[in-house]
Design a protein around this motif. Sequence first.
Motif, PDB file in Angstrom:
ATOM      1  N   VAL A   1     -13.939  -2.359  -0.917  1.00  0.00           N
ATOM      2  CA  VAL A   1     -15.319  -2.667  -0.526  1.00  0.00           C
ATOM      3  C   VAL A   1     -16.069  -1.390  -0.158  1.00  0.00           C
ATOM      4  CG1 VAL A   1     -16.719  -3.794   1.240  1.00  0.00           C
ATOM      5  CG2 VAL A   1     -14.862  -5.041   0.159  1.00  0.00           C
ATOM      6  N   ARG A   2     -15.411  -0.498   0.589  1.00  0.00           N
ATOM      7  CA  ARG A   2     -16.056   0.761   0.944  1.00  0.00           C
ATOM      8  C   ARG A   2     -16.445   1.558  -0.305  1.00  0.00           C
ATOM      9  NH1 ARG A   2     -11.943   2.858   5.723  1.00  0.00           N
ATOM     10  NH2 ARG A   2     -12.601   1.379   7.344  1.00  0.00           N
ATOM     11  N   LYS A   3     -15.622   1.435  -1.318  1.00  0.00           N
ATOM     12  CA  LYS A   3     -15.843   2.193  -2.549  1.00  0.00           C
ATOM     13  C   LYS A   3     -17.066   1.687  -3.319  1.00  0.00           C
ATOM     14  CE  LYS A   3     -13.172   3.825  -6.554  1.00  0.00           C
ATOM     15  NZ  LYS A   3     -11.838   3.779  -7.220  1.00  0.00           N
TER      16      LYS A   3
ATOM     17  N   LEU B   1     -20.812  -7.281  -0.422  1.00  0.00           N
ATOM     18  CA  LEU B   1     -19.358  -7.314  -0.340  1.00  0.00           C
ATOM     19  C   LEU B   1     -18.878  -7.105   1.091  1.00  0.00           C
ATOM     20  CD1 LEU B   1     -18.262  -5.232  -3.484  1.00  0.00           C
ATOM     21  CD2 LEU B   1     -18.067  -7.698  -3.161  1.00  0.00           C
ATOM     22  N   ARG B   2     -19.614  -6.333   1.879  1.00  0.00           N
ATOM     23  CA  ARG B   2     -19.201  -6.057   3.249  1.00  0.00           C
ATOM     24  C   ARG B   2     -19.104  -7.336   4.073  1.00  0.00           C
ATOM     25  NH1 ARG B   2     -16.103  -3.242   5.902  1.00  0.00           N
ATOM     26  NH2 ARG B   2     -16.674  -1.574   4.454  1.00  0.00           N
ATOM     27  N   ASP B   3     -19.934  -8.332   3.751  1.00  0.00           N
ATOM     28  CA  ASP B   3     -19.915  -9.592   4.505  1.00  0.00           C
ATOM     29  C   ASP B   3     -18.641 -10.383   4.278  1.00  0.00           C
ATOM     30  OD1 ASP B   3     -22.429  -8.983   5.400  1.00  0.00           O
ATOM     31  OD2 ASP B   3     -23.469 -10.167   3.880  1.00  0.00           O
ATOM     32  N   LEU B   4     -17.896 -10.047   3.223  1.00  0.00           N
ATOM     33  CA  LEU B   4     -16.692 -10.800   2.888  1.00  0.00           C
ATOM     34  C   LEU B   4     -15.434 -10.203   3.513  1.00  0.00           C
ATOM     35  CD1 LEU B   4     -17.414 -11.394  -0.912  1.00  0.00           C
ATOM     36  CD2 LEU B   4     -17.991 -12.866   1.018  1.00  0.00           C
ATOM     37  N   VAL B   5     -15.575  -9.107   4.242  1.00  0.00           N
ATOM     38  CA  VAL B   5     -14.423  -8.437   4.824  1.00  0.00           C
ATOM     39  C   VAL B   5     -14.502  -8.523   6.340  1.00  0.00           C
ATOM     40  CG1 VAL B   5     -13.175  -6.244   5.022  1.00  0.00           C
ATOM     41  CG2 VAL B   5     -14.287  -6.865   2.880  1.00  0.00           C
TER      42      VAL B   5
ATOM     43  N   LEU C   1       0.806  -1.214   0.000  1.00  0.00           N
ATOM     44  CA  LEU C   1       0.000   0.000   0.000  1.00  0.00           C
ATOM     45  C   LEU C   1       0.844   1.272   0.000  1.00  0.00           C
ATOM     46  CD1 LEU C   1      -2.923  -0.994   2.393  1.00  0.00           C
ATOM     47  CD2 LEU C   1      -2.954  -0.795  -0.095  1.00  0.00           C
ATOM     48  N   GLY C   2       2.083   1.168   0.426  1.00  0.00           N
ATOM     49  CA  GLY C   2       2.954   2.344   0.422  1.00  0.00           C
ATOM     50  C   GLY C   2       3.593   2.611  -0.927  1.00  0.00           C
ATOM     51  N   LYS C   3       3.445   1.679  -1.857  1.00  0.00           N
ATOM     52  CA  LYS C   3       4.023   1.840  -3.194  1.00  0.00           C
ATOM     53  C   LYS C   3       3.140   2.754  -4.040  1.00  0.00           C
ATOM     54  CE  LYS C   3       7.213  -1.241  -2.241  1.00  0.00           C
ATOM     55  NZ  LYS C   3       8.648  -0.929  -2.150  1.00  0.00           N
ATOM     56  N   THR C   4       3.725   3.339  -5.064  1.00  0.00           N
ATOM     57  CA  THR C   4       2.965   4.201  -5.980  1.00  0.00           C
ATOM     58  C   THR C   4       3.285   3.835  -7.419  1.00  0.00           C
ATOM     59  OG1 THR C   4       4.709   5.893  -5.912  1.00  0.00           O
ATOM     60  CG2 THR C   4       2.865   6.138  -4.364  1.00  0.00           C
ATOM     61  N   LEU C   5       2.267   3.908  -8.254  1.00  0.00           N
ATOM     62  CA  LEU C   5       2.414   3.747  -9.699  1.00  0.00           C
ATOM     63  C   LEU C   5       1.790   4.963 -10.374  1.00  0.00           C
ATOM     64  CD1 LEU C   5       1.540  -0.046 -10.195  1.00  0.00           C
ATOM     65  CD2 LEU C   5       3.795   1.013 -10.337  1.00  0.00           C
ATOM     66  N   GLU C   6       2.349   5.360 -11.492  1.00  0.00           N
ATOM     67  CA  GLU C   6       1.928   6.607 -12.136  1.00  0.00           C
ATOM     68  C   GLU C   6       0.470   6.567 -12.570  1.00  0.00           C
ATOM     69  OE1 GLU C   6       3.240   9.443 -15.901  1.00  0.00           O
ATOM     70  OE2 GLU C   6       4.573   7.851 -15.189  1.00  0.00           O
ATOM     71  N   THR C   7       0.006   5.433 -13.103  1.00  0.00           N
ATOM     72  CA  THR C   7      -1.344   5.384 -13.672  1.00  0.00           C
ATOM     73  C   THR C   7      -2.254   4.349 -13.008  1.00  0.00           C
ATOM     74  OG1 THR C   7      -0.625   3.792 -15.363  1.00  0.00           O
ATOM     75  CG2 THR C   7      -0.517   6.141 -15.933  1.00  0.00           C
ATOM     76  N   VAL C   8      -1.738   3.580 -12.064  1.00  0.00           N
ATOM     77  CA  VAL C   8      -2.526   2.493 -11.471  1.00  0.00           C
ATOM     78  C   VAL C   8      -2.849   2.815 -10.009  1.00  0.00           C
ATOM     79  CG1 VAL C   8      -2.579   0.042 -10.898  1.00  0.00           C
ATOM     80  CG2 VAL C   8      -1.467   0.802 -13.003  1.00  0.00           C
ATOM     81  N   GLU C   9      -4.119   2.686  -9.667  1.00  0.00           N
ATOM     82  CA  GLU C   9      -4.535   2.888  -8.281  1.00  0.00           C
ATOM     83  C   GLU C   9      -4.209   1.633  -7.467  1.00  0.00           C
ATOM     84  OE1 GLU C   9      -8.590   3.889  -5.662  1.00  0.00           O
ATOM     85  OE2 GLU C   9      -8.721   3.432  -7.823  1.00  0.00           O
ATOM     86  N   ILE C  10      -3.539   1.816  -6.331  1.00  0.00           N
ATOM     87  CA  ILE C  10      -3.232   0.710  -5.421  1.00  0.00           C
ATOM     88  C   ILE C  10      -4.129   0.861  -4.197  1.00  0.00           C
ATOM     89  CG2 ILE C  10      -1.455  -0.438  -4.055  1.00  0.00           C
ATOM     90  CD1 ILE C  10       0.634   0.637  -5.951  1.00  0.00           C
ATOM     91  N   ILE C  11      -4.901  -0.162  -3.902  1.00  0.00           N
ATOM     92  CA  ILE C  11      -5.939  -0.047  -2.887  1.00  0.00           C
ATOM     93  C   ILE C  11      -6.036  -1.333  -2.072  1.00  0.00           C
ATOM     94  CG2 ILE C  11      -7.765  -0.886  -4.418  1.00  0.00           C
ATOM     95  CD1 ILE C  11      -9.633   1.220  -3.199  1.00  0.00           C
ATOM     96  N   SER C  12      -6.442  -1.227  -0.826  1.00  0.00           N
ATOM     97  CA  SER C  12      -6.650  -2.409   0.011  1.00  0.00           C
ATOM     98  C   SER C  12      -8.030  -2.987  -0.243  1.00  0.00           C
ATOM     99  CB  SER C  12      -6.518  -2.035   1.493  1.00  0.00           C
ATOM    100  OG  SER C  12      -7.586  -1.192   1.877  1.00  0.00           O
ATOM    101  N   VAL C  13      -8.224  -4.231   0.164  1.00  0.00           N
ATOM    102  CA  VAL C  13      -9.533  -4.866   0.015  1.00  0.00           C
ATOM    103  C   VAL C  13     -10.590  -4.087   0.791  1.00  0.00           C
ATOM    104  CG1 VAL C  13     -10.865  -6.941   0.502  1.00  0.00           C
ATOM    105  CG2 VAL C  13      -8.544  -7.147  -0.373  1.00  0.00           C
ATOM    106  N   GLU C  14     -10.232  -3.657   2.009  1.00  0.00           N
ATOM    107  CA  GLU C  14     -11.172  -2.908   2.852  1.00  0.00           C
ATOM    108  C   GLU C  14     -11.650  -1.646   2.147  1.00  0.00           C
ATOM    109  OE1 GLU C  14     -13.447  -1.550   6.060  1.00  0.00           O
ATOM    110  OE2 GLU C  14     -12.550  -3.531   5.798  1.00  0.00           O
ATOM    111  N   ASN C  15     -10.719  -0.876   1.576  1.00  0.00           N
ATOM    112  CA  ASN C  15     -11.094   0.371   0.909  1.00  0.00           C
ATOM    113  C   ASN C  15     -11.833   0.113  -0.408  1.00  0.00           C
ATOM    114  OD1 ASN C  15     -10.032   2.050   2.892  1.00  0.00           O
ATOM    115  ND2 ASN C  15      -8.000   2.098   1.956  1.00  0.00           N
TER     116      ASN C  15
END
Length: 301
Positions: free
Chosen positions: A79-81, A89-93, A63-77
């Motif tokens: 699902v929130r999205k 989906l909330r039941d799976l987290v 999660l601390g890595k960055t890519l110029e054009t790709v969004e890096i996201i956690s499973v939790e975030n």
Amino acid sequence: MGSSANYAIFSNEHHRSTFVKRSDQTSASAYSEECILSAATWLDQHWKPIRRPAILVTDKDLLGKTLETVEIISVENLVRKYEGVEPQLRDLVQTRDENSDVDMRDAKRPRLYPDYIPLADAQRKVKNGKLFQGVFNTNPFNRLEGTVKIQKGTGDEGERFSVLIQGRENMNRSVQGDFVIVETLPKDQWKVPSKVALDEGDDSEDDDGKDSTNVASEVHQSDSVQAIPTGKVVSVSKRNWRPFGGSLDAARYTGGDSALFIPAEKAIPRIRIRSRRVQELLRKRLQVVIDAWDRNSHLPR
């Protein structure tokens, strides 16, 4: 391509555009990260003609890595999205503090089980002959008891015998088929196998987390039967948390988002589940996978 056409397996390590050469100084985890980031970058460019941006769903290590054009996201975030569109989906987290192995909604409950010895330390003690490992087998008539077949010594000269694991604390959240590490108890603490049969309702807990089983019946001994080697589980090498078939306990459901799942296999304990869809799932056949078994809960979830 999967049978439902919703996913595909991409062999990125063997693709010319995403291959990453590993140097002698690169650790296995760092190399794995480089491969994942390379694949995500290439897939984002590959999907541009169909306007499907790549999203890299990963764990906290990336999660601390960055890519110029790709969004890096956690499973939790993630699902929130999208939970507004797909509420299930909330039941799976899991609802969990990332620095704890205790469900935050149950954090005020008293601790019921001891902490596991770190796996590396436990395996080192196995090699030194101080601890032993084997598959945990639950007593089919009493889920508060089980055995682990171990070998003392090496080769053909090693002695093989069963170690009795009796009581919740000594079982320490073990499930049928788990590959566990056990410590044998002194001979004056050896027990005899229980003669108490527990029915499927005897391993429940009330809403306060208190054990509803008659504790006095957990350890039933007979002076006429010789005690056998007895031990306790101090760590788990590999969990047997596969999908279990069964149904929700409709008779004990009193409303809300929590219910008890009754596995069809008698050797598996009941599982506490939380879902916004409990009423919809009542009286249906389900498959449930254990997410965790907290130190302060009699039941896994």
